[in-house]
Design a protein around this motif. Structure first.
Motif, PDB file in Angstrom:
ATOM      1  N   LEU A 204       0.850  -1.186   0.000  1.00 53.92           N
ATOM      2  CA  LEU A 204       0.000   0.000   0.000  1.00 53.92           C
ATOM      3  C   LEU A 204       0.885   1.235   0.000  1.00 53.92           C
ATOM      4  O   LEU A 204       1.821   1.348   0.791  1.00 53.92           O
ATOM      5  CB  LEU A 204      -0.875  -0.028   1.252  1.00 53.92           C
ATOM      6  N   VAL A 205       0.617   2.175  -0.904  1.00 51.86           N
ATOM      7  CA  VAL A 205       1.448   3.373  -1.055  1.00 51.86           C
ATOM      8  C   VAL A 205       0.612   4.610  -0.766  1.00 51.86           C
ATOM      9  O   VAL A 205      -0.523   4.747  -1.246  1.00 51.86           O
ATOM     10  CB  VAL A 205       2.032   3.457  -2.483  1.00 51.86           C
ATOM     11  N   ALA A 206       1.162   5.510   0.020  1.00 45.72           N
ATOM     12  CA  ALA A 206       0.462   6.748   0.352  1.00 45.72           C
ATOM     13  C   ALA A 206       0.312   7.634  -0.879  1.00 45.72           C
ATOM     14  O   ALA A 206       1.180   7.659  -1.758  1.00 45.72           O
ATOM     15  CB  ALA A 206       1.218   7.501   1.444  1.00 45.72           C
ATOM     16  N   ASP A 207      -0.788   8.352  -0.962  1.00 46.01           N
ATOM     17  CA  ASP A 207      -1.017   9.293  -2.056  1.00 46.01           C
ATOM     18  C   ASP A 207      -0.136  10.525  -1.869  1.00 46.01           C
ATOM     19  O   ASP A 207       0.192  10.916  -0.742  1.00 46.01           O
ATOM     20  CB  ASP A 207      -2.486   9.725  -2.096  1.00 46.01           C
ATOM     21  N   ALA A 208       0.214  11.154  -2.969  1.00 44.41           N
ATOM     22  CA  ALA A 208       1.042  12.362  -2.905  1.00 44.41           C
ATOM     23  C   ALA A 208       0.235  13.570  -2.460  1.00 44.41           C
ATOM     24  O   ALA A 208       0.784  14.538  -1.934  1.00 44.41           O
ATOM     25  CB  ALA A 208       1.682  12.631  -4.269  1.00 44.41           C
ATOM     26  N   PHE A 209      -1.074  13.517  -2.666  1.00 44.16           N
ATOM     27  CA  PHE A 209      -1.937  14.653  -2.307  1.00 44.16           C
ATOM     28  C   PHE A 209      -3.378  14.167  -2.204  1.00 44.16           C
ATOM     29  O   PHE A 209      -3.703  13.035  -2.573  1.00 44.16           O
ATOM     30  CB  PHE A 209      -1.826  15.777  -3.346  1.00 44.16           C
ATOM     31  N   LEU A 210      -4.239  15.018  -1.706  1.00 49.15           N
ATOM     32  CA  LEU A 210      -5.665  14.749  -1.626  1.00 49.15           C
ATOM     33  C   LEU A 210      -6.264  14.889  -3.016  1.00 49.15           C
ATOM     34  O   LEU A 210      -6.043  15.893  -3.695  1.00 49.15           O
ATOM     35  CB  LEU A 210      -6.313  15.763  -0.671  1.00 49.15           C
ATOM     36  N   GLY A 211      -6.992  13.890  -3.465  1.00 55.01           N
ATOM     37  CA  GLY A 211      -7.559  13.921  -4.803  1.00 55.01           C
ATOM     38  C   GLY A 211      -8.949  14.543  -4.842  1.00 55.01           C
ATOM     39  O   GLY A 211      -9.343  15.291  -3.941  1.00 55.01           O
ATOM     40  N   TYR A 212      -9.700  14.224  -5.900  1.00 55.19           N
ATOM     41  CA  TYR A 212     -11.050  14.760  -6.077  1.00 55.19           C
ATOM     42  C   TYR A 212     -12.082  13.679  -5.775  1.00 55.19           C
ATOM     43  O   TYR A 212     -11.929  12.523  -6.177  1.00 55.19           O
ATOM     44  CB  TYR A 212     -11.250  15.242  -7.517  1.00 55.19           C
ATOM     45  N   VAL A 213     -13.122  14.070  -5.078  1.00 56.51           N
ATOM     46  CA  VAL A 213     -14.243  13.168  -4.839  1.00 56.51           C
ATOM     47  C   VAL A 213     -14.938  12.920  -6.166  1.00 56.51           C
ATOM     48  O   VAL A 213     -15.226  13.867  -6.918  1.00 56.51           O
ATOM     49  CB  VAL A 213     -15.230  13.785  -3.828  1.00 56.51           C
ATOM     50  N   GLN A 214     -15.212  11.649  -6.476  1.00 53.98           N
ATOM     51  CA  GLN A 214     -15.816  11.299  -7.761  1.00 53.98           C
ATOM     52  C   GLN A 214     -17.321  11.590  -7.743  1.00 53.98           C
ATOM     53  O   GLN A 214     -18.076  10.919  -7.047  1.00 53.98           O
ATOM     54  CB  GLN A 214     -15.568   9.824  -8.086  1.00 53.98           C
ATOM     55  N   LEU A 215     -17.735  12.600  -8.488  1.00 54.80           N
ATOM     56  CA  LEU A 215     -19.144  12.992  -8.587  1.00 54.80           C
ATOM     57  C   LEU A 215     -19.528  13.097 -10.059  1.00 54.80           C
ATOM     58  O   LEU A 215     -18.698  13.449 -10.895  1.00 54.80           O
ATOM     59  CB  LEU A 215     -19.375  14.356  -7.930  1.00 54.80           C
ATOM     60  N   ASP A 216     -20.796  12.794 -10.366  1.00 56.61           N
ATOM     61  CA  ASP A 216     -21.264  13.058 -11.726  1.00 56.61           C
ATOM     62  C   ASP A 216     -22.171  14.281 -11.707  1.00 56.61           C
ATOM     63  O   ASP A 216     -22.613  14.742 -10.655  1.00 56.61           O
ATOM     64  CB  ASP A 216     -21.994  11.846 -12.326  1.00 56.61           C
ATOM     65  N   GLU A 217     -22.449  14.820 -12.891  1.00 58.20           N
ATOM     66  CA  GLU A 217     -23.149  16.102 -12.996  1.00 58.20           C
ATOM     67  C   GLU A 217     -24.578  16.053 -12.486  1.00 58.20           C
ATOM     68  O   GLU A 217     -25.175  17.091 -12.206  1.00 58.20           O
ATOM     69  CB  GLU A 217     -23.126  16.585 -14.454  1.00 58.20           C
TER      70      GLU A 217
ATOM     71  N   LEU B  38      -7.543  29.924   2.623  1.00 56.35           N
ATOM     72  CA  LEU B  38      -7.202  29.367   1.315  1.00 56.35           C
ATOM     73  C   LEU B  38      -7.301  27.839   1.348  1.00 56.35           C
ATOM     74  O   LEU B  38      -7.790  27.220   0.390  1.00 56.35           O
ATOM     75  CB  LEU B  38      -5.792  29.793   0.904  1.00 56.35           C
ATOM     76  N   HIS B  39      -6.868  27.253   2.439  1.00 55.79           N
ATOM     77  CA  HIS B  39      -6.952  25.803   2.568  1.00 55.79           C
ATOM     78  C   HIS B  39      -8.406  25.352   2.482  1.00 55.79           C
ATOM     79  O   HIS B  39      -8.726  24.348   1.838  1.00 55.79           O
ATOM     80  CB  HIS B  39      -6.332  25.365   3.899  1.00 55.79           C
TER      81      HIS B  39
ATOM     82  N   LEU C 155      -2.156  25.868  -5.238  1.00 53.47           N
ATOM     83  CA  LEU C 155      -1.509  24.792  -4.477  1.00 53.47           C
ATOM     84  C   LEU C 155      -0.058  25.166  -4.165  1.00 53.47           C
ATOM     85  O   LEU C 155       0.440  24.907  -3.063  1.00 53.47           O
ATOM     86  CB  LEU C 155      -1.564  23.476  -5.264  1.00 53.47           C
ATOM     87  N   ASP C 156       0.614  25.795  -5.139  1.00 59.02           N
ATOM     88  CA  ASP C 156       1.980  26.269  -4.894  1.00 59.02           C
ATOM     89  C   ASP C 156       1.989  27.305  -3.768  1.00 59.02           C
ATOM     90  O   ASP C 156       2.879  27.304  -2.905  1.00 59.02           O
ATOM     91  CB  ASP C 156       2.570  26.895  -6.161  1.00 59.02           C
ATOM     92  N   ILE C 157       0.999  28.177  -3.781  1.00 61.34           N
ATOM     93  CA  ILE C 157       0.928  29.235  -2.765  1.00 61.34           C
ATOM     94  C   ILE C 157       0.714  28.640  -1.373  1.00 61.34           C
ATOM     95  O   ILE C 157       1.357  29.055  -0.398  1.00 61.34           O
ATOM     96  CB  ILE C 157      -0.190  30.243  -3.115  1.00 61.34           C
ATOM     97  N   ILE C 158      -0.171  27.657  -1.271  1.00 67.25           N
ATOM     98  CA  ILE C 158      -0.421  27.109   0.069  1.00 67.25           C
ATOM     99  C   ILE C 158       0.780  26.319   0.578  1.00 67.25           C
ATOM    100  O   ILE C 158       1.089  26.324   1.772  1.00 67.25           O
ATOM    101  CB  ILE C 158      -1.718  26.276   0.115  1.00 67.25           C
TER     102      ILE C 158
ATOM    103  N   SER D  96       3.408  33.123  -8.520  1.00 65.91           N
ATOM    104  CA  SER D  96       2.268  32.203  -8.635  1.00 65.91           C
ATOM    105  C   SER D  96       0.945  32.959  -8.509  1.00 65.91           C
ATOM    106  O   SER D  96      -0.017  32.675  -9.228  1.00 65.91           O
ATOM    107  CB  SER D  96       2.347  31.125  -7.543  1.00 65.91           C
ATOM    108  N   ARG D  97       0.913  33.935  -7.590  1.00 65.48           N
ATOM    109  CA  ARG D  97      -0.330  34.690  -7.397  1.00 65.48           C
ATOM    110  C   ARG D  97      -0.697  35.496  -8.640  1.00 65.48           C
ATOM    111  O   ARG D  97      -1.850  35.519  -9.071  1.00 65.48           O
ATOM    112  CB  ARG D  97      -0.186  35.618  -6.186  1.00 65.48           C
ATOM    113  N   LEU D  98       0.306  36.128  -9.239  1.00 63.14           N
ATOM    114  CA  LEU D  98       0.049  36.906 -10.452  1.00 63.14           C
ATOM    115  C   LEU D  98      -0.358  35.991 -11.607  1.00 63.14           C
ATOM    116  O   LEU D  98      -1.218  36.347 -12.419  1.00 63.14           O
ATOM    117  CB  LEU D  98       1.290  37.722 -10.814  1.00 63.14           C
ATOM    118  N   ALA D  99       0.243  34.803 -11.669  1.00 63.60           N
ATOM    119  CA  ALA D  99      -0.120  33.845 -12.721  1.00 63.60           C
ATOM    120  C   ALA D  99      -1.578  33.420 -12.562  1.00 63.60           C
ATOM    121  O   ALA D  99      -2.300  33.232 -13.555  1.00 63.60           O
ATOM    122  CB  ALA D  99       0.797  32.630 -12.655  1.00 63.60           C
TER     123      ALA D  99
END
Length: 506
Positions: free
Chosen positions: A207-220, A418-419, A445-448, A494-497
């Protein structure tokens, strides 16, 4: 076909000795079944066609009699497992899935083709003790203790599990029995089945830890209520997955993923207050807050570990400043030990929280206090609400971080806000086009991440200034100031971008 409705727990030897007393206290009537030595073989094709569809196929032989069992994809929330199961006697330990009714298989499965390509992937061998419990109200629960191992090619991992299955009656009594078991401590809710653990061992894929929190799978077409369910399910599973990852291979970043999952669950309660009234979630939110506070040190610990890593650019500078190195080493020594963290994951309080969240979700307990306004809100399409929410968050961030240079103090003060906005994106971002969404969220994400690093610089600065001889730290404070300014410049970029990107929900 049977549909299992059961709770799984991983327990210690200490808990096993307490089971008889627990069972007697809970039940009006107890029937013991004879212990059995169960030898099981799990089968799949070389390309793991069954595993890809979350289908488990095993054979089990006891006292010269064999049967084959297929378990189809079902529902797993916390330690609560619910999935269709089909059993059939066979004449040998070799499965023949063509004997099952052809209608049970998902579309695209060719039983005859698969059957000829099956081979044994791994084995589970364990002693099973079984008790049938009957409560005062007539509810029947089967409680099972399995002790043995999963083995493949000379490797093995232990099995020490308790399973509770509702045979008939009131499901709430299943959870009441679970509460009593959890109070023993040294118990964890089991997210992964024996089959899932066996596949990981056989395929040498820990079992490998995720690099980040992903997206909850939702349909429209998802309603607000459906979105609440999916967010809670995702969050609970994310926390449990990384709890197991930490137990397998303890790392600070894995603890951070647990914090992320807990934060998402707590945020979901805020996000869907129109569906789940604050009063209904009050006790859960209180316990989630306790857990977040328990791990509040983790982000700083990650930053300190990173700064002192030989791979990091700061390592040489810190090594040349023994005063700062001593301060950091002292902070690292004060962090909780691995043993104390494992004790949290086996504690009654932690597992009671996971069980309570599971029960809240399974039983849809938010409906207990619904009024007409909440019934209407629950059925609204969540995509409409998501677009309005993201627009409001975006306007707020424009106000909080206006078009001029932002100070470190200002960034740190707005970190929590922001979080929260980024968590909303994790919960509802799947409703929108992926490439645009990820491009828009990238700079934020870079900013946080930068905010976390700024907070650590500030923390180190305060530590240096609080020492008995602060003059010794002048050069270090100057260096920290330079690093702070360099990071602010990168964050400003990053903020200006981010200002030039088209909001993905519009």
């Amino acid at each position: 076909m049977d549909t299992e409705i059961e709770l799984k727990f991983l327990v210690s030897e200490h808990v096993i000795s307490q089971l008889p007393a627990l069972i007697t206290q809970f039940s009006k009537k107890v029937s013991n079944k004879a212990s059995r030595n169960l030898q099981n073989a799990y089968f799949d094709t070389p390309s793991r066609e069954l595993r890809a569809l979350d289908i488990g196929l095993r054979t089990r032989c006891v006292d010269g009699e064999c049967e084959q069992t297929v378990k189809l994809a079902g529902k797993v929330v916390g330690g609560f497992h619910q999935r269709p199961e089909y059993n059939m006697p066979i004449s040998s330990s070799r499965p023949n899935i063509a004997l099952f009714d052809s209608t049970i298989w998902p579309a695209g499965i060719e039983p005859n083709a698969i059957s000829s390509n099956l081979f044994s992937i791994f084995n589970t061998n364990f002693i099973r003790r079984t008790w049938l419990l009957e409560t005062e109200s007539g509810t029947e629960i089967e409680l099972v203790l399995d002790k043995g191992d999963i083995s493949v090619s000379g490797q093995s991992v232990p099995i020490c599990e308790v399973e509770m299955e509702l045979i008939s009656g009131d499901r709430s009594e299943l959870f009441e029995l679970a509460n009593k078991l959890i109070s023993c401590s040294e118990v964890r809710l089991g997210l992964y089945s024996k089959a899932a653990r066996g596949y990981r061992l056989a395929d040498d894929m820990p079992l490998v830890a995720d690099a980040f929190l992903g997206y909850v799978q939702l349909d429209e077409t998802a309603t607000q209520e459906r979105a609440l369910e999916k967010c809670l399910q995702y969050g609970i599973e994310f926390v449990q997955k990384h709890e197991q990852c930490y137990i397998d291979a303890p790392k600070l970043k894995t603890l951070k993923r647990i914090v992320d999952g807990v934060s998402l669950i707590r945020h979901s309660f805020w996000l869907f207050e129109q569906v789940a009234d604050k009063q209904v979630t009050k006790s859960l939110r209180k316990e989630l807050k306790w857990l977040l506070e328990t791990f509040s040190w983790v982000e700083t610990a990650i930053q300190l570990r990173m700064f002192t890593s030989k791979k990091h650019a700061f390592h040489k500078r810190i090594s040349a400043a023994p005063e700062l190195e001593q301060v950091i080493d002292k902070l690292k020594s004060e962090q909780p030990s691995r043993e104390s963290l494992l004790a949290i994951f086996h504690s009654s309080r932690y597992n009671q929280l996971i069980l309570d969240l599971t029960r809240f979700l399974i039983e849809k307990r938010w409906r207990e206090s619904w009024d007409q306004e909440q019934v209407v809100a629950a059925s609204k399409p969540v995509k409409e609400i998501a677009a309005k929410l993201f627009e409001n968050d975006w306007q707020e961030m424009q106000h909080l971080l206006p078009h001029d240079v932002v100070s470190a103090e200002s960034y740190i003060a707005k970190r929590q806000k922001l979080h929260r906005n980024l968590l909303s994106g994790c919960c509802l971002g799947q409703l929108f086009e992926g490439a645009l969404r990820d491009e828009f969220r990238g700079p934020w994400l870079d900013i946080i991440h930068g905010m976390d690093e700024l907070a650590t610089y500030d923390y180190l600065k305060q530590l240096c200034e609080s020492q008995q001889e602060p003059d010794r730290f002048k050069s270090i404070l100057l260096w920290l100031g330079q690093k702070n300014d360099g990071l602010l410049a990168a964050m400003e970029h990053s903020r200006l971008a981010s200002q030039k990107l088209e909001p993905y929900w519009q």
